[in-house]
Every structure is written in C-alpha cells, then in structure tokens.
Motif scaffolding. Structure first.
Motif, PDB file in Angstrom:
ATOM      1  N   GLY A   1       0.217  38.872 102.766  1.00 29.52           N
ATOM      2  CA  GLY A   1       0.247  39.385 101.404  1.00 29.52           C
ATOM      3  C   GLY A   1       0.021  40.873 101.277  1.00 29.52           C
ATOM      4  O   GLY A   1      -0.027  41.398 100.159  1.00 29.52           O
ATOM      5  N   SER A   2      -0.082  41.566 102.381  1.00 21.60           N
ATOM      6  CA  SER A   2      -0.352  43.011 102.322  1.00 21.60           C
ATOM      7  C   SER A   2       0.916  43.850 102.236  1.00 21.60           C
ATOM      8  O   SER A   2       0.851  45.029 101.869  1.00 21.60           O
ATOM      9  CB  SER A   2      -1.149  43.449 103.553  1.00 21.60           C
ATOM     10  OG  SER A   2      -0.397  43.252 104.747  1.00 21.60           O
ATOM     11  N   LYS A   3       2.084  43.244 102.555  1.00 23.92           N
ATOM     12  CA  LYS A   3       3.337  43.995 102.544  1.00 23.92           C
ATOM     13  C   LYS A   3       4.322  43.524 101.478  1.00 23.92           C
ATOM     14  O   LYS A   3       5.101  44.326 100.968  1.00 23.92           O
ATOM     15  CB  LYS A   3       4.022  43.907 103.906  1.00 23.92           C
ATOM     16  CG  LYS A   3       3.325  44.675 105.016  1.00 23.92           C
ATOM     17  CD  LYS A   3       4.152  44.623 106.296  1.00 23.92           C
ATOM     18  CE  LYS A   3       3.521  45.432 107.408  1.00 23.92           C
ATOM     19  NZ  LYS A   3       4.360  45.403 108.648  1.00 23.92           N
ATOM     20  N   LEU A   4       4.302  42.217 101.154  1.00 26.41           N
ATOM     21  CA  LEU A   4       5.300  41.694 100.231  1.00 26.41           C
ATOM     22  C   LEU A   4       4.754  40.497  99.467  1.00 26.41           C
ATOM     23  O   LEU A   4       4.238  39.545 100.069  1.00 26.41           O
ATOM     24  CB  LEU A   4       6.558  41.268 100.996  1.00 26.41           C
ATOM     25  CG  LEU A   4       7.684  40.635 100.168  1.00 26.41           C
ATOM     26  CD1 LEU A   4       8.255  41.626  99.155  1.00 26.41           C
ATOM     27  CD2 LEU A   4       8.800  40.120 101.080  1.00 26.41           C
ATOM     28  N   VAL A   5       4.870  40.568  98.129  1.00 24.02           N
ATOM     29  CA  VAL A   5       4.577  39.426  97.268  1.00 24.02           C
ATOM     30  C   VAL A   5       5.596  39.401  96.132  1.00 24.02           C
ATOM     31  O   VAL A   5       6.122  40.445  95.722  1.00 24.02           O
ATOM     32  CB  VAL A   5       3.146  39.455  96.679  1.00 24.02           C
ATOM     33  CG1 VAL A   5       2.098  39.343  97.769  1.00 24.02           C
ATOM     34  CG2 VAL A   5       2.926  40.699  95.839  1.00 24.02           C
ATOM     35  N   GLY A   6       5.882  38.209  95.650  1.00 26.22           N
ATOM     36  CA  GLY A   6       6.697  38.040  94.462  1.00 26.22           C
ATOM     37  C   GLY A   6       5.903  37.307  93.406  1.00 26.22           C
ATOM     38  O   GLY A   6       4.927  36.614  93.714  1.00 26.22           O
ATOM     39  N   TYR A   7       6.309  37.462  92.141  1.00 22.32           N
ATOM     40  CA  TYR A   7       5.681  36.731  91.046  1.00 22.32           C
ATOM     41  C   TYR A   7       6.768  36.074  90.215  1.00 22.32           C
ATOM     42  O   TYR A   7       7.672  36.750  89.707  1.00 22.32           O
ATOM     43  CB  TYR A   7       4.847  37.657  90.163  1.00 22.32           C
ATOM     44  CG  TYR A   7       3.594  38.165  90.827  1.00 22.32           C
ATOM     45  CD1 TYR A   7       2.437  37.393  90.842  1.00 22.32           C
ATOM     46  CD2 TYR A   7       3.569  39.411  91.444  1.00 22.32           C
ATOM     47  CE1 TYR A   7       1.280  37.858  91.457  1.00 22.32           C
ATOM     48  CE2 TYR A   7       2.420  39.885  92.056  1.00 22.32           C
ATOM     49  CZ  TYR A   7       1.271  39.101  92.053  1.00 22.32           C
ATOM     50  OH  TYR A   7       0.136  39.559  92.670  1.00 22.32           O
ATOM     51  N   SER A   8       6.677  34.741  90.093  1.00 27.44           N
ATOM     52  CA  SER A   8       7.612  33.962  89.300  1.00 27.44           C
ATOM     53  C   SER A   8       6.899  33.541  88.017  1.00 27.44           C
ATOM     54  O   SER A   8       5.839  32.906  88.073  1.00 27.44           O
ATOM     55  CB  SER A   8       8.051  32.739  90.098  1.00 27.44           C
ATOM     56  OG  SER A   8       8.925  31.934  89.357  1.00 27.44           O
ATOM     57  N   ALA A   9       7.474  33.930  86.861  1.00 28.61           N
ATOM     58  CA  ALA A   9       6.806  33.730  85.579  1.00 28.61           C
ATOM     59  C   ALA A   9       7.486  32.619  84.782  1.00 28.61           C
ATOM     60  O   ALA A   9       8.610  32.794  84.288  1.00 28.61           O
ATOM     61  CB  ALA A   9       6.800  35.034  84.788  1.00 28.61           C
ATOM     62  N   LYS A  10       6.812  31.473  84.650  1.00 27.86           N
ATOM     63  CA  LYS A  10       7.365  30.320  83.957  1.00 27.86           C
ATOM     64  C   LYS A  10       7.527  30.610  82.465  1.00 27.86           C
ATOM     65  O   LYS A  10       6.611  31.087  81.806  1.00 27.86           O
ATOM     66  CB  LYS A  10       6.462  29.096  84.153  1.00 27.86           C
ATOM     67  CG  LYS A  10       7.024  27.813  83.581  1.00 27.86           C
ATOM     68  CD  LYS A  10       6.116  26.631  83.892  1.00 27.86           C
ATOM     69  CE  LYS A  10       6.689  25.333  83.342  1.00 27.86           C
ATOM     70  NZ  LYS A  10       5.810  24.175  83.647  1.00 27.86           N
ATOM     71  N   GLY A  11       8.734  30.307  81.942  1.00 30.64           N
ATOM     72  CA  GLY A  11       8.994  30.475  80.516  1.00 30.64           C
ATOM     73  C   GLY A  11       9.193  31.898  80.061  1.00 30.64           C
ATOM     74  O   GLY A  11       9.372  32.151  78.869  1.00 30.64           O
TER      75      GLY A  11
END
Length: 315
Positions: free
Chosen positions: A287-297
C-alpha cells in the motif's frame, strides 16, 4: 470536506466572478515581486508557456522553509480558481503552512487538459504538459521548495492530466492522487480531450489493455530525452465512482493495471469502508506505492478528499 457533484457544480455556475471573489483573488503578480500570502494570486510570468495556460497560486501566511508544491488540476469546463474552491486545499495549507498550491487553467478545448496530442504526450515537446512542468519548476525555484515533495492531483480531466504528468515527468513528481480519470495515453491520437471532441471509447471504459500494454503506453510519454535517464515513478492513488457513467467505472481498473505494472506491485487486498462508508480501498503490495478507491453509488466526479490526499503526500 467539499462534496459537490458535477451537476451541482454546473448548476451553481461556479465559473462566475462571484466565486473568484470568494476565493480571494488578488492583483496580478510576477516572480520578481513578492507574492501575497493568504489569497489566491494570478502569476503571469512563470517561464515557458507554449500553450498559453493561466496560473493562480495559493501561498499560506508564514510559509515554512523548504515547502512542498501541489499542482492541482481542474476538471473540464473549470478553471484554477474554481478548483481551489472545489478541492478545499487552501484551508489545509493555512493550517499546516508547509505547502503551496498551483491552480492552472486551460482556455482550450472546452477548458479540458490536452491529454491527446503528440506534443502533450511527449516530454518537453511544447504541449500543455510543457507549460505545467514550467509552472512547477518556477515554483520550486521561487519558494526554494523541497524537490522531493512535489505532487500532482486533479479531477476528471485533471486526473487524466495527473496521470500524464506523472508519466512525462517522473523525476519531478513524488506522488499522485486523482479522481475519476483514465489511464495515461488512453486518448492518444484523439481529435481532442473534451467530451465533445474526444474518442468516446476511452471515456466509456471500452479501451481495455493488459497491464504490460498500458505500461508501454505510459513509458512512451517520457521517451528518451537527451540528458535524461528513466528513474522511478511516483506513487499513485486513484479514485472512481461505481455509478460514474460519464468517465465510466472500468477506467479505474485500467488505471490500476497500468500503474501496478509500471510500479511492479501486485494486488494484495481490499478494505471495506475506507476512508468513508461505501468506499472500498484496493491495495497493491504493502500500500505504499499504489492504492485505488472504489466509491459505491458515487457518480462523476468523486468528491475531493483533501485530508486523504495530504496524508498520501506525507504532509
């Protein structure tokens, strides 16, 4: 935290001079004159500017030595002053006093960043990317900023350009956080970058490639400029709404495929309700180089999370 949907943004007419006044717009300045603090200030001379971009800058009062620099890029139809309002970074700059924010504006192609032309998708070739890099280099020099703390962020078209800037200038930027965009190079060769002028397959999430194919596209943007050697790329976090039918949701996966290959980090896990209820954090490696966030709705665009951005930037 500012949470304004695209439709609300358009309905409110946030391009009006009233919002500019609310942002504290100050008289024109140049690098030779001390820039006012605590107000959004236009800068008219920041160096090479082949595409005629505009720049506003926010400098907090009592700025700490060796500050960080954040390049914050507006969405289509927007301006730098409007994005200073939507992103809400300035109050955090006032609290921390350790970073300045650059808010550029493009007057071209329905106020969308050029992420399609060969000039802009080539390092120092005279496109929007050249003008934006010039702004950042000016700010580093003007404020004796820490070159290891230079970051780029943006929404929609600004996220698209954030990915391109990280691809073209990996030696300048240390981290990226952007909202509701597309992979770097996805619109290459398109007639334009605005919804009216662009190749629709990319925005619709129909341009599907392998991670290796996307990585090759990204690395071609840097190229092999004389005197430069390719170094490490910045760490990236990218956000997307599952109900986004404007820049469609599959683009999140395509961005993550691209960056996970470039950064050489595999998918590791997901975390529910992070950082907010209904958001899923997608973690690569540790998690120090790449993360994504998926936002429901959530549609277009995901609201800016300035606290999370600044945490990602180490500020």
């Amino acid at each position: 935290m500012v949470r304004i949907s695209l439709l609300t943004y358009l309905a409110l007419g946030l391009g009006s001079t009233t919002v500019l006044a609310d942002c504290g717009q100050a008289p024109s300045s140049s690098p030779a004159v001390q820039i006012p603090t605590g107000v959004l200030t236009p800068v008219t001379d920041f160096g090479v500017n082949p595409t005629g971009l505009d720049l506003h800058i926010y400098v907090p009062k009592n700025l700490a030595p060796k500050p960080a620099v954040i390049l914050a890029l507006h969405l289509c139809g927007g301006t730098g002053p409007i994005y200073s309002y939507l992103s809400n970074y300035n109050p955090h700059a006032d609290q921390r006093k350790n970073f300045v924010v650059l808010y550029p504006s493009t007057p071209h192609d329905n106020h969308c960043w050029d992420v399609a032309s060969k000039k802009s998708l080539t390092r120092d070739a005279g496109g929007d990317t050249t003008s934006l890099a010039s702004m950042v280099r000016w700010a580093i020099s003007e404020f004796d900023a820490d070159p290891a703390k230079v970051f780029v962020t943006g929404s929609s078209s600004g996220c698209m350009m954030s990915n391109v800037m990280a691809a073209a200038y990996p030696d300048i930027f240390s981290a990226v956080s952007c909202y509701s965009g597309i992979p770097a190079g996805c619109l290459a060769g398109s007639p334009g970058a605005s919804p009216q002028n662009s190749d629709p397959t990319c925005g619709q999430g129909k341009k599907i490639k392998s991670g290796e194919e996307w990585a090759a596209v990204l690395k071609s943007i840097y190229g092999k400029p004389e005197g430069y050697t390719e170094g490490s790329y910045p760490k990236v976090q990218t956000w997307h709404g599952e109900a986004d039918f404007f820049v469609n949701y599959p683009n999140l996966q395509e961005q993550l495929k691209q960056w996970s290959t470039v950064l050489d980090v595999p998918f590791s896990k997901t975390q529910a309700n992070a950082p907010d209820t209904g958001y899923t954090k997608i973690v690569y490696g540790d998690g120090s180089k790449l993360v994504g966030y998926s936002a429901k709705g959530v549609g277009h665009t995901v609201p800016v999370h300035p606290e999370e951005d600044l945490k990602w930037f180490g500020l």
